[in-house]
Design a protein around this motif. Structure first.
Motif, PDB file in Angstrom:
ATOM      1  N   ASP A  58       0.807  -1.219   0.000  1.00 32.56           N
ATOM      2  CA  ASP A  58       0.000   0.000   0.000  1.00 32.56           C
ATOM      3  C   ASP A  58       0.841   1.270   0.000  1.00 32.56           C
ATOM      4  O   ASP A  58       0.316   2.367  -0.137  1.00 32.56           O
ATOM      5  N   GLY A  59       2.158   1.126   0.140  1.00 32.43           N
ATOM      6  CA  GLY A  59       3.029   2.290   0.231  1.00 32.43           C
ATOM      7  C   GLY A  59       3.450   2.874  -1.104  1.00 32.43           C
ATOM      8  O   GLY A  59       4.081   3.924  -1.144  1.00 32.43           O
ATOM      9  N   LEU A  60       3.129   2.194  -2.184  1.00 34.64           N
ATOM     10  CA  LEU A  60       3.516   2.667  -3.511  1.00 34.64           C
ATOM     11  C   LEU A  60       2.270   3.094  -4.283  1.00 34.64           C
ATOM     12  O   LEU A  60       1.364   2.295  -4.501  1.00 34.64           O
ATOM     13  N   SER A  61       2.270   4.352  -4.702  1.00 36.08           N
ATOM     14  CA  SER A  61       1.152   4.815  -5.520  1.00 36.08           C
ATOM     15  C   SER A  61       1.440   4.527  -6.991  1.00 36.08           C
ATOM     16  O   SER A  61       2.604   4.484  -7.411  1.00 36.08           O
ATOM     17  N   ILE A  62       0.378   4.333  -7.728  1.00 38.24           N
ATOM     18  CA  ILE A  62       0.512   4.111  -9.167  1.00 38.24           C
ATOM     19  C   ILE A  62       1.174   5.327  -9.819  1.00 38.24           C
ATOM     20  O   ILE A  62       2.030   5.194 -10.688  1.00 38.24           O
ATOM     21  N   ALA A  63       0.793   6.531  -9.384  1.00 41.23           N
ATOM     22  CA  ALA A  63       1.365   7.757  -9.962  1.00 41.23           C
ATOM     23  C   ALA A  63       2.881   7.781  -9.771  1.00 41.23           C
ATOM     24  O   ALA A  63       3.627   8.086 -10.712  1.00 41.23           O
ATOM     25  N   ASN A  64       3.356   7.468  -8.574  1.00 44.62           N
ATOM     26  CA  ASN A  64       4.803   7.477  -8.323  1.00 44.62           C
ATOM     27  C   ASN A  64       5.521   6.379  -9.088  1.00 44.62           C
ATOM     28  O   ASN A  64       6.628   6.579  -9.587  1.00 44.62           O
ATOM     29  N   LEU A  65       4.898   5.213  -9.176  1.00 42.25           N
ATOM     30  CA  LEU A  65       5.479   4.110  -9.938  1.00 42.25           C
ATOM     31  C   LEU A  65       5.659   4.513 -11.398  1.00 42.25           C
ATOM     32  O   LEU A  65       6.739   4.334 -11.975  1.00 42.25           O
ATOM     33  N   ALA A 121       9.025   5.108 -13.711  1.00 43.67           N
ATOM     34  CA  ALA A 121       9.219   4.379 -14.967  1.00 43.67           C
ATOM     35  C   ALA A 121       9.312   5.322 -16.170  1.00 43.67           C
ATOM     36  O   ALA A 121       9.543   4.876 -17.294  1.00 43.67           O
ATOM     37  N   GLY A 122       9.118   6.637 -15.937  1.00 42.19           N
ATOM     38  CA  GLY A 122       9.212   7.616 -17.010  1.00 42.19           C
ATOM     39  C   GLY A 122       7.956   7.687 -17.855  1.00 42.19           C
ATOM     40  O   GLY A 122       8.011   8.076 -19.029  1.00 42.19           O
ATOM     41  N   LEU A 123       6.826   7.323 -17.259  1.00 43.79           N
ATOM     42  CA  LEU A 123       5.555   7.293 -17.979  1.00 43.79           C
ATOM     43  C   LEU A 123       4.507   8.124 -17.245  1.00 43.79           C
ATOM     44  O   LEU A 123       4.700   8.492 -16.088  1.00 43.79           O
ATOM     45  N   THR A 124       3.400   8.371 -17.904  1.00 43.55           N
ATOM     46  CA  THR A 124       2.302   9.094 -17.265  1.00 43.55           C
ATOM     47  C   THR A 124       1.421   8.130 -16.490  1.00 43.55           C
ATOM     48  O   THR A 124       1.376   6.929 -16.786  1.00 43.55           O
ATOM     49  N   HIS A 125       0.722   8.677 -15.516  1.00 46.24           N
ATOM     50  CA  HIS A 125      -0.200   7.875 -14.710  1.00 46.24           C
ATOM     51  C   HIS A 125      -1.231   7.177 -15.588  1.00 46.24           C
ATOM     52  O   HIS A 125      -1.574   6.012 -15.378  1.00 46.24           O
ATOM     53  N   GLY A 126      -1.720   7.868 -16.592  1.00 45.36           N
ATOM     54  CA  GLY A 126      -2.735   7.302 -17.481  1.00 45.36           C
ATOM     55  C   GLY A 126      -2.254   6.097 -18.276  1.00 45.36           C
ATOM     56  O   GLY A 126      -3.054   5.264 -18.704  1.00 45.36           O
ATOM     57  N   GLY A 127      -0.949   5.986 -18.474  1.00 44.96           N
ATOM     58  CA  GLY A 127      -0.402   4.860 -19.216  1.00 44.96           C
ATOM     59  C   GLY A 127      -0.469   3.536 -18.473  1.00 44.96           C
ATOM     60  O   GLY A 127      -0.284   2.473 -19.076  1.00 44.96           O
ATOM     61  N   PHE A 128      -0.743   3.591 -17.202  1.00 48.82           N
ATOM     62  CA  PHE A 128      -0.801   2.367 -16.394  1.00 48.82           C
ATOM     63  C   PHE A 128      -1.780   1.351 -16.991  1.00 48.82           C
ATOM     64  O   PHE A 128      -1.471   0.168 -17.107  1.00 48.82           O
ATOM     65  N   TYR A 129      -2.955   1.813 -17.391  1.00 49.55           N
ATOM     66  CA  TYR A 129      -4.001   0.897 -17.863  1.00 49.55           C
ATOM     67  C   TYR A 129      -3.764   0.384 -19.278  1.00 49.55           C
ATOM     68  O   TYR A 129      -4.504  -0.466 -19.754  1.00 49.55           O
ATOM     69  N   LYS A 130      -2.716   0.851 -19.924  1.00 53.86           N
ATOM     70  CA  LYS A 130      -2.301   0.250 -21.189  1.00 53.86           C
ATOM     71  C   LYS A 130      -1.514  -1.034 -20.928  1.00 53.86           C
ATOM     72  O   LYS A 130      -1.324  -1.842 -21.824  1.00 53.86           O
ATOM     73  N   HIS A 131      -1.060  -1.187 -19.678  1.00 57.34           N
ATOM     74  CA  HIS A 131      -0.231  -2.333 -19.303  1.00 57.34           C
ATOM     75  C   HIS A 131      -0.907  -3.296 -18.329  1.00 57.34           C
ATOM     76  O   HIS A 131      -0.577  -4.478 -18.307  1.00 57.34           O
ATOM     77  N   PHE A 132      -1.837  -2.794 -17.527  1.00 58.35           N
ATOM     78  CA  PHE A 132      -2.454  -3.617 -16.480  1.00 58.35           C
ATOM     79  C   PHE A 132      -3.950  -3.347 -16.425  1.00 58.35           C
ATOM     80  O   PHE A 132      -4.386  -2.211 -16.565  1.00 58.35           O
ATOM     81  N   GLU A 133      -4.701  -4.404 -16.173  1.00 63.97           N
ATOM     82  CA  GLU A 133      -6.148  -4.241 -16.025  1.00 63.97           C
ATOM     83  C   GLU A 133      -6.498  -3.614 -14.688  1.00 63.97           C
ATOM     84  O   GLU A 133      -7.525  -2.949 -14.559  1.00 63.97           O
ATOM     85  N   SER A 134      -5.636  -3.866 -13.674  1.00 61.75           N
ATOM     86  CA  SER A 134      -5.926  -3.369 -12.337  1.00 61.75           C
ATOM     87  C   SER A 134      -4.647  -3.326 -11.510  1.00 61.75           C
ATOM     88  O   SER A 134      -3.622  -3.903 -11.893  1.00 61.75           O
ATOM     89  N   ARG A 135      -4.735  -2.683 -10.377  1.00 60.91           N
ATOM     90  CA  ARG A 135      -3.606  -2.658  -9.438  1.00 60.91           C
ATOM     91  C   ARG A 135      -3.323  -4.074  -8.942  1.00 60.91           C
ATOM     92  O   ARG A 135      -2.162  -4.441  -8.728  1.00 60.91           O
ATOM     93  N   ASP A 136      -4.367  -4.874  -8.755  1.00 64.64           N
ATOM     94  CA  ASP A 136      -4.193  -6.260  -8.303  1.00 64.64           C
ATOM     95  C   ASP A 136      -3.337  -7.057  -9.284  1.00 64.64           C
ATOM     96  O   ASP A 136      -2.517  -7.881  -8.872  1.00 64.64           O
ATOM     97  N   GLN A 137      -3.535  -6.828 -10.583  1.00 62.16           N
ATOM     98  CA  GLN A 137      -2.712  -7.514 -11.586  1.00 62.16           C
ATOM     99  C   GLN A 137      -1.252  -7.107 -11.438  1.00 62.16           C
ATOM    100  O   GLN A 137      -0.352  -7.947 -11.495  1.00 62.16           O
ATOM    101  N   LEU A 138      -1.009  -5.812 -11.250  1.00 57.12           N
ATOM    102  CA  LEU A 138       0.359  -5.340 -11.047  1.00 57.12           C
ATOM    103  C   LEU A 138       0.977  -5.992  -9.813  1.00 57.12           C
ATOM    104  O   LEU A 138       2.114  -6.460  -9.853  1.00 57.12           O
ATOM    105  N   VAL A 139       0.248  -6.033  -8.710  1.00 55.36           N
ATOM    106  CA  VAL A 139       0.766  -6.629  -7.477  1.00 55.36           C
ATOM    107  C   VAL A 139       1.150  -8.082  -7.713  1.00 55.36           C
ATOM    108  O   VAL A 139       2.238  -8.524  -7.327  1.00 55.36           O
ATOM    109  N   ALA A 140       0.284  -8.837  -8.367  1.00 57.02           N
ATOM    110  CA  ALA A 140       0.568 -10.250  -8.638  1.00 57.02           C
ATOM    111  C   ALA A 140       1.801 -10.411  -9.525  1.00 57.02           C
ATOM    112  O   ALA A 140       2.670 -11.248  -9.246  1.00 57.02           O
TER     113      ALA A 140
END
Length: 195
Positions: free
Chosen positions: A29-36, A40-59
């Protein structure tokens, strides 16, 4: 795989690698998607181009962290003594982000559900079996019990050694548990030198 697909996979793998290290350092819970994504040199909005959810990223990040700890290049765990010496070392204590994900996330994992918790459970089972094999027989119930006690003591000692603000006490925790495990379950490893 086309160039853009290969580039997307490389970026995806970089995000997962960063997340694996940061989750171990900061907690799930200590890592925000925005900071991640910023790291990584990407925008927050780009997260969902790579992952369906935060749970997928965690796994995926847990899988990467567990795979990293199984890398034979990282370890000289040919026997129980080597395992204990490496696990309860000041270097491992200080390498939170790159060390054992089981130990780094022990207090976090109880608050998550789903695939991440299943991955953690499978990793624990594998660790218990591996340590039982180092102790003599992965199928023997007594060796399995010893493995559970040994790994639980190592994870606990590592967490306590990381948590205290006193270097001498931290080293004392590591060396005391190390000596106890080697005396109890075999081995001739030397304990870390106390400051």
């Amino acid at each position: 795989m086309g160039h853009s697909q290969a580039s997307k996979q490389t970026t995806h793998d970089r995000i997962v690698s960063i997340a694996a290290e940061r989750f171990c350092e900061l907690g799930i819970d200590g890592l925000s998607i925005a900071n991640l994504m910023k790291e990584a040199g990407l925008t927050h909005g780009g997260f969902y181009k790579h992952f369906e959810s935060r749970d997928q990223l965690v796994a995926e990040a847990l899988t990467a962290a567990f795979r990293r700890s199984e890398d034979p290049q990282r370890s000289h765990r040919a026997d129980f003594t080597s395992l204990v010496d490496e696990y309860l070392s000041p270097e491992h204590r200080d390498g939170v982000g790159t060390g054992c994900a089981v130990g780094a996330l022990v207090s976090d994992i109880g608050r998550v559900q789903g695939e991440a918790r299943e991955l953690y459970t499978r990793k624990l089972r594998a660790n218990f079996s591996g340590i039982a094999a180092l102790l003599g027989d992965a199928q023997d119930s007594e060796k399995r019990a010893q493995a559970i006690v040994a790994f639980s003591a190592m994870v606990g000692a590592l967490g306590l050694a990381r948590g205290v603000a006193d270097e001498a006490l931290s080293l004392e925790i590591l060396s005391t548990v190390q000596r106890f495990l080697l005396d109890s379950f075999g081995g001739d490893g030397e304990a870390p030198t106390q400051a």
